[in-house]
Enzyme design. Structure first.
Site, PDB file in Angstrom:
ATOM      1  N   GLU A  26       0.784  -1.226  -0.007  1.00 44.07           N
ATOM      2  CA  GLU A  26      -0.091   0.024   0.062  1.00 44.07           C
ATOM      3  C   GLU A  26       1.015   1.265   0.107  1.00 44.07           C
ATOM      4  O   GLU A  26       1.908   1.226   0.256  1.00 44.07           O
ATOM      5  CB  GLU A  26      -0.819   0.003   1.242  1.00 44.07           C
ATOM      6  N   GLY A  73       6.192  -0.367   4.027  1.00 46.55           N
ATOM      7  CA  GLY A  73       4.945  -0.505   3.501  1.00 46.55           C
ATOM      8  C   GLY A  73       5.542  -1.006   1.926  1.00 46.55           C
ATOM      9  O   GLY A  73       6.367  -1.604   1.787  1.00 46.55           O
ATOM     10  N   GLU A  74       4.409  -0.547   1.155  1.00 45.90           N
ATOM     11  CA  GLU A  74       4.632  -0.953  -0.141  1.00 45.90           C
ATOM     12  C   GLU A  74       4.939  -2.462  -0.681  1.00 45.90           C
ATOM     13  O   GLU A  74       4.876  -2.859  -1.707  1.00 45.90           O
ATOM     14  CB  GLU A  74       5.880  -0.386  -0.809  1.00 45.90           C
ATOM     15  N   GLY A  75       4.511  -3.350   0.220  1.00 44.19           N
ATOM     16  CA  GLY A  75       4.643  -4.634   0.297  1.00 44.19           C
ATOM     17  C   GLY A  75       6.031  -5.184   0.018  1.00 44.19           C
ATOM     18  O   GLY A  75       6.167  -6.467  -0.121  1.00 44.19           O
TER      19      GLY A  75
END
Length: 343
Positions: free
Chosen positions: A169, A310-312
């Site tokens: 995200e 975040g960001e995966g």
């Protein structure tokens, strides 16, 4: 809304465990890899599980509450980071490329007109949520649309022969949404759910706490999961939630990232508790509430690297470890095949 998630069939559990135990090693010597291998075999109902065409979907959206000063960064960073993803310059791009993971970037609700930017999947619900300080973040219809869109995107990955999928995200202010969801769904005190996010100093952290407490007082305690999600969630969190539920319905392995993604998973488990058996928790974030949330879920994360991006990124970094679990189960010799004496 209903998700038809089948409970894991455990009939082959004994056979899987025996296969793991008879590899050329002392019993339990591969630690958490053995638990992951067992889980993969149960999800796929196979003694020889395979990880095919791994995907990470990164959902981006803006939050109205960001305008209340709950983040160290301005809201514009959301769309700027989306452009960075598309230009392949972010950490998630590096790690996904390194491990041959398909990366999809989705506009779930960014406050910016991307005008058909190359490589971006347009699933925009609106140009950001409303500020939940004074009104619900989204309407019920918007929340349902986001849940459905997340599921649709997972179906597309599944049709591309993907059977393991992670979610990331991007959204300035989304730790505030995650903290509210965590508090309302777990009853853990709100102050314990709130962390520094993108790097707030002590004054900024106190302001964030005040803003969230005011919002909680304004809306009151909500118990219905859909009400909680539509009042305090974000479009990217709702899409991740719907995506996780659909992935479990399709018997895919779900890689759960950090604090935001785990809050989406918590929400998904409120809609259907069977989702739990399909999830692998990739890492423990440095964000304050994540440890408590993992404990609440009785989840054992693979990594603890002090990450909080975040960001995966946690999914991408953990993926080769998950692959190692499948590989040892499939390729490592047994005592019998290697001619090694067992105790």
């Amino acid at each position: 809304m209903n998700w038809n998630i089948a409970p894991i069939n455990r009939e082959i559990e004994g056979e899987l465990q025996q296969k793991i135990d008879l590899k050329t090693k002392p019993i339990g010597a591969l630690g958490q890899l053995e638990h992951i291998a067992l889980q993969l075999g149960l999800i796929q109902q196979s003694l020889n599980p395979e990880l095919r065409n791994p995907h990470i979907l990164v959902f981006a959206a803006d939050h109205g509450v960001a305008k209340a000063g709950v983040s160290a960064y301005p809201q514009e960073v959301t769309y700027q980071m989306v452009m960075n993803f598309l230009n392949r310059g972010a950490a998630i791009n590096v790690f996904a490329r390194q491990h041959n993971i398909q990366l999809k970037v989705i506009d779930a609700g960014v406050n910016y007109n991307f005008a058909g930017a190359d490589g971006l999947i347009d699933a925009k619900i609106d140009f950001g949520t409303k500020s939940f300080v004074s009104e619900p973040a989204m309407t019920l219809a918007q929340c349902i649309a986001a849940l459905n869109e997340g599921g649709n995107l997972v179906e597309e990955a599944f049709e591309d022969a993907c059977n393991i999928i992670g979610f990331g995200e991007m959204g300035i202010g989304n730790t505030s949404s995650a903290s509210m969801l965590m508090h309302l769904l777990t009853n853990i005190p709100l102050r314990d759910c709130i962390g520094a996010g993108t790097g707030l100093d002590n004054n900024g952290l106190e302001r964030k706490r005040t803003v969230l407490e005011v919002a909680l007082d304004f809306h009151g305690k909500k118990a219905n999961p859909m009400d909680v999600l539509s009042t305090f969630g974000g479009f990217e969190i709702a899409m991740m939630c719907g995506a996780m539920l659909k992935a479990a319905e399709l018997k895919m392995t779900i890689m759960v990232d950090g604090f935001i993604a785990t809050s989406a998973f918590l929400m998904a488990s409120q809609f259907n508790r069977e989702v739990r058996d399909y999830a692998i928790f990739c890492h423990k974030s440095q964000e304050k509430g994540h440890t408590l949330l993992l404990d609440y879920l009785n989840a054992e994360p693979i990594l603890d690297l002090g990450m909080r991006l975040g960001e995966g990124t946690g999914c991408a970094v953990a993926f080769p470890i998950i692959q190692s679990a499948a590989n040892f189960l499939n390729d490592m010799a047994s005592f019998e095949s290697a001619g090694v004496s067992n105790k």
